[in-house]
Design an enzyme around this catalytic site. Structure first.
Site, PDB file in Angstrom:
ATOM      1  N   HIS A  32      -9.222   1.265   4.560  1.00 23.33           N
ATOM      2  CA  HIS A  32      -8.301   1.149   4.985  1.00 23.33           C
ATOM      3  C   HIS A  32      -8.790   2.038   6.260  1.00 23.33           C
ATOM      4  O   HIS A  32      -9.114   3.318   5.911  1.00 23.33           O
ATOM      5  CB  HIS A  32      -7.821   2.275   4.350  1.00 23.33           C
ATOM      6  CG  HIS A  32      -5.920   1.849   4.790  1.00 23.33           C
ATOM      7  ND1 HIS A  32      -5.095   2.417   5.632  1.00 23.33           N
ATOM      8  CD2 HIS A  32      -4.835   1.306   4.694  1.00 23.33           C
ATOM      9  CE1 HIS A  32      -4.452   2.349   6.297  1.00 23.33           C
ATOM     10  NE2 HIS A  32      -4.314   1.242   5.200  1.00 23.33           N
ATOM     11  N   GLY A  81       1.999  -1.082   4.188  1.00 22.58           N
ATOM     12  CA  GLY A  81       2.415   0.112   3.879  1.00 22.58           C
ATOM     13  C   GLY A  81       4.381   0.893   3.861  1.00 22.58           C
ATOM     14  O   GLY A  81       5.117  -0.072   2.538  1.00 22.58           O
ATOM     15  N   GLY A  82       4.884   0.615   4.893  1.00 25.80           N
ATOM     16  CA  GLY A  82       6.391   1.475   4.851  1.00 25.80           C
ATOM     17  C   GLY A  82       7.037   0.432   4.370  1.00 25.80           C
ATOM     18  O   GLY A  82       7.438   1.212   3.192  1.00 25.80           O
ATOM     19  N   ASN A 104       1.123  -1.705   0.310  1.00 27.59           N
ATOM     20  CA  ASN A 104      -0.300  -0.047   0.234  1.00 27.59           C
ATOM     21  C   ASN A 104       0.982   1.226   0.149  1.00 27.59           C
ATOM     22  O   ASN A 104       1.380   1.571   1.125  1.00 27.59           O
ATOM     23  CB  ASN A 104      -1.375  -0.052   1.111  1.00 27.59           C
ATOM     24  CG  ASN A 104      -1.432   1.427   0.982  1.00 27.59           C
ATOM     25  OD1 ASN A 104      -1.816   1.975   0.652  1.00 27.59           O
ATOM     26  ND2 ASN A 104      -1.942   1.104   2.699  1.00 27.59           N
ATOM     27  N   TRP A 105       0.653   1.963  -1.384  1.00 28.58           N
ATOM     28  CA  TRP A 105       2.268   2.746  -1.077  1.00 28.58           C
ATOM     29  C   TRP A 105       1.362   4.407  -0.874  1.00 28.58           C
ATOM     30  O   TRP A 105       2.007   5.374  -0.515  1.00 28.58           O
ATOM     31  CB  TRP A 105       2.015   3.112  -3.035  1.00 28.58           C
ATOM     32  CG  TRP A 105       3.248   1.884  -3.610  1.00 28.58           C
ATOM     33  CD1 TRP A 105       2.941   0.705  -2.881  1.00 28.58           C
ATOM     34  CD2 TRP A 105       3.682   2.011  -5.103  1.00 28.58           C
ATOM     35  NE1 TRP A 105       4.402   0.151  -4.069  1.00 28.58           N
ATOM     36  CE2 TRP A 105       4.477   0.867  -4.866  1.00 28.58           C
ATOM     37  CE3 TRP A 105       3.405   3.080  -5.964  1.00 28.58           C
ATOM     38  CZ2 TRP A 105       4.979   0.300  -6.364  1.00 28.58           C
ATOM     39  CZ3 TRP A 105       5.060   2.613  -7.146  1.00 28.58           C
ATOM     40  CH2 TRP A 105       5.208   1.199  -7.225  1.00 28.58           C
ATOM     41  N   LYS A 106      -0.294   4.536  -0.295  1.00 31.87           N
ATOM     42  CA  LYS A 106      -0.341   5.505  -0.352  1.00 31.87           C
ATOM     43  C   LYS A 106       0.077   6.352  -0.688  1.00 31.87           C
ATOM     44  O   LYS A 106       0.108   6.895  -2.060  1.00 31.87           O
ATOM     45  CB  LYS A 106       0.001   6.204   1.644  1.00 31.87           C
ATOM     46  CG  LYS A 106       0.508   3.757   2.496  1.00 31.87           C
ATOM     47  CD  LYS A 106       0.008   5.119   4.107  1.00 31.87           C
ATOM     48  CE  LYS A 106      -0.298   3.121   5.042  1.00 31.87           C
ATOM     49  NZ  LYS A 106       0.224   3.283   6.275  1.00 31.87           N
ATOM     50  N   SER A 113       3.339  -2.679  10.072  1.00 27.04           N
ATOM     51  CA  SER A 113       4.193  -2.370  10.004  1.00 27.04           C
ATOM     52  C   SER A 113       5.266  -4.067  10.233  1.00 27.04           C
ATOM     53  O   SER A 113       5.425  -4.748  10.833  1.00 27.04           O
ATOM     54  CB  SER A 113       4.618  -1.922  11.415  1.00 27.04           C
ATOM     55  OG  SER A 113       4.093  -1.178  12.196  1.00 27.04           O
ATOM     56  N   GLU A 138      -7.463   4.702   7.461  1.00 28.89           N
ATOM     57  CA  GLU A 138      -6.529   6.004   7.395  1.00 28.89           C
ATOM     58  C   GLU A 138      -7.677   6.773   6.320  1.00 28.89           C
ATOM     59  O   GLU A 138      -8.227   7.643   6.959  1.00 28.89           O
ATOM     60  CB  GLU A 138      -5.399   6.114   6.164  1.00 28.89           C
ATOM     61  CG  GLU A 138      -4.197   6.096   7.268  1.00 28.89           C
ATOM     62  CD  GLU A 138      -2.955   5.177   6.681  1.00 28.89           C
ATOM     63  OE1 GLU A 138      -2.615   5.498   5.593  1.00 28.89           O
ATOM     64  OE2 GLU A 138      -2.088   4.486   7.714  1.00 28.89           O
ATOM     65  N   GLU A 144      -5.763  -5.142   9.985  1.00 33.48           N
ATOM     66  CA  GLU A 144      -4.742  -4.412  10.595  1.00 33.48           C
ATOM     67  C   GLU A 144      -5.208  -3.143  11.773  1.00 33.48           C
ATOM     68  O   GLU A 144      -6.368  -2.056  12.200  1.00 33.48           O
ATOM     69  CB  GLU A 144      -4.724  -3.194   8.942  1.00 33.48           C
ATOM     70  CG  GLU A 144      -4.365  -3.683   7.816  1.00 33.48           C
ATOM     71  CD  GLU A 144      -4.030  -2.479   6.670  1.00 33.48           C
ATOM     72  OE1 GLU A 144      -2.593  -2.447   6.735  1.00 33.48           O
ATOM     73  OE2 GLU A 144      -4.447  -1.446   6.737  1.00 33.48           O
ATOM     74  N   GLY A 173       1.885   2.029  10.728  1.00 33.90           N
ATOM     75  CA  GLY A 173       2.772   2.978  11.011  1.00 33.90           C
ATOM     76  C   GLY A 173       4.195   3.407  11.878  1.00 33.90           C
ATOM     77  O   GLY A 173       3.922   4.525  12.328  1.00 33.90           O
TER      78      GLY A 173
HETATM   79  C1  PEP Z   1      -1.008   0.010   5.833  1.00 32.12           C
HETATM   80  O1  PEP Z   1      -0.730   1.225   5.894  1.00 32.12           O
HETATM   81  O2  PEP Z   1      -1.800  -0.938   5.325  1.00 32.12           O
HETATM   82  C2  PEP Z   1       0.037  -1.220   7.022  1.00 32.12           C
HETATM   83  C3  PEP Z   1       0.174  -1.932   7.595  1.00 32.12           C
HETATM   84  O3  PEP Z   1       1.117  -0.023   6.500  1.00 32.12           O
HETATM   85  P1  PEP Z   1       2.661  -0.158   7.508  1.00 32.12           P
HETATM   86  O4  PEP Z   1       2.876  -1.624   7.244  1.00 32.12           O
HETATM   87  O5  PEP Z   1       3.453   0.947   6.999  1.00 32.12           O
HETATM   88  O6  PEP Z   1       2.259  -0.662   8.668  1.00 32.12           O
END
Ligand code: PEP
Length: 252
Positions: free
Chosen positions: A95, A234-235, A10-12, A213, A97, A167, A173
């Site tokens: 999501h 994500g990251g 997920n590049w956000k 994460s 967010e 999640e 994050g």
């Molecule tokens: C996400 O945004 O779906 C996510 C899991 O982010 P991260 O891996 O950075 O926690």
């Protein structure tokens, strides 16, 4: 029955179109793993160049959102048919967010899930509890409620192809990964809930990811759990690390 793993980045709101193509080119040779489906969920403006960049590879492109109406006066929104026409196969829906900053609710999530299926897109349906909910001991009840509403009017055949991403909000994050036991407990509860809504075969078929994460070091143990069928990342999806996550079963 064995489910194929699915590992999605997920590049956000990261990567200009130029940067997105460069990242896709960097990751392309790193994310081959025949045991896993690999998806890059990218910002809307990056979809067309990234689809072009990954042509001929195992990588599928996903969107990070869609709108639940077919077309019309919805300034700024993107429809399911725009996504399919651009070459998108998956779409992240709900999501945390989007729930937090863009007022998405379980009801809008359900409408978006139905619209995605109507157009042959595979939804990656996100659910997850806050830290407060976990501390209150209501995690499973909360997630069951999210799942039940997300799947209203979704047929059994559609549900079998869906992807759910569990999640925990407190793990996104933050660098704070849920323990393997915490992640497996909730993913198993989600599978049970799907079994109650539909049947055992649907519960067996649906793929459930863990997200929060995920890193190259946590992925192998997480993805080895019986009810965790991969990850939403994500990251770490913006770095070469993503290749190691996709190859979770080949890491030394
Ligand atoms: C996400 O945004 O779906 C996510 C899991 O982010 P991260 O891996 O950075 O926690």
């Amino acid at each position: 029955m064995s489910r194929k793993k699915i590992i999605a980045g997920n590049w956000k709101m990261n990567m200009t179109p130029t940067e997105a193509v460069a990242l896709a080119e960097t990751l392309k040779p790193l994310v081959g793993n025949e045991d896993a489906d690999v998806v890059f969920c990218v910002p809307a403006i990056d979809i067309i160049p990234v689809v072009e960049a990954v042509k001929g590879t195992n990588i599928k492109v996903g969107a990070e959102n869609l709108y639940f109406e077919e077309k019309g006066a919805y300034t700024g929104e993107i429809s399911a048919s725009m996504l399919t026409d651009a070459g998108v196969s998956y779409v992240i829906i709900g999501h945390s967010e989007r729930r937090e900053y863009f007022a998405e609710t379980d009801e809008t999530v359900n409408k978006k899930v139905l619209k995605a299926f109507e157009h042959g897109l595979t939804p990656i349906i996100c659910c997850g509890e806050s830290l407060k909910q976990r501390e209150q001991g209501i995690t499973i009840d909360w997630i069951r409620q999210q799942i039940k509403i997300a799947f209203l009017n979704v047929t059994e055949e559609q549900a079998k192809t869906a992807v759910i991403a569990y999640e925990p909000i407190w793990a996104i994050g933050t660098g704070k990964v849920a323990t393997t036991e915490q992640a497996e407990e909730v993913c198993a509860a989600i599978r049970q809930c799907i079994g109650e809504i539909y049947d055992g075969a649907t519960a067996e078929a649906i793929r459930i990811q863990y997200g929060g994460s995920v890193s190259a070091s946590s992925a192998p143990e997480l993805f080895a759990q019986p009810d965790i069928d991969g990850g939403l990342v994500g990251g770490a999806s913006l770095k070469a690390d993503f290749g190691r996550i996709v190859n979770y079963n080949r890491n030394a």
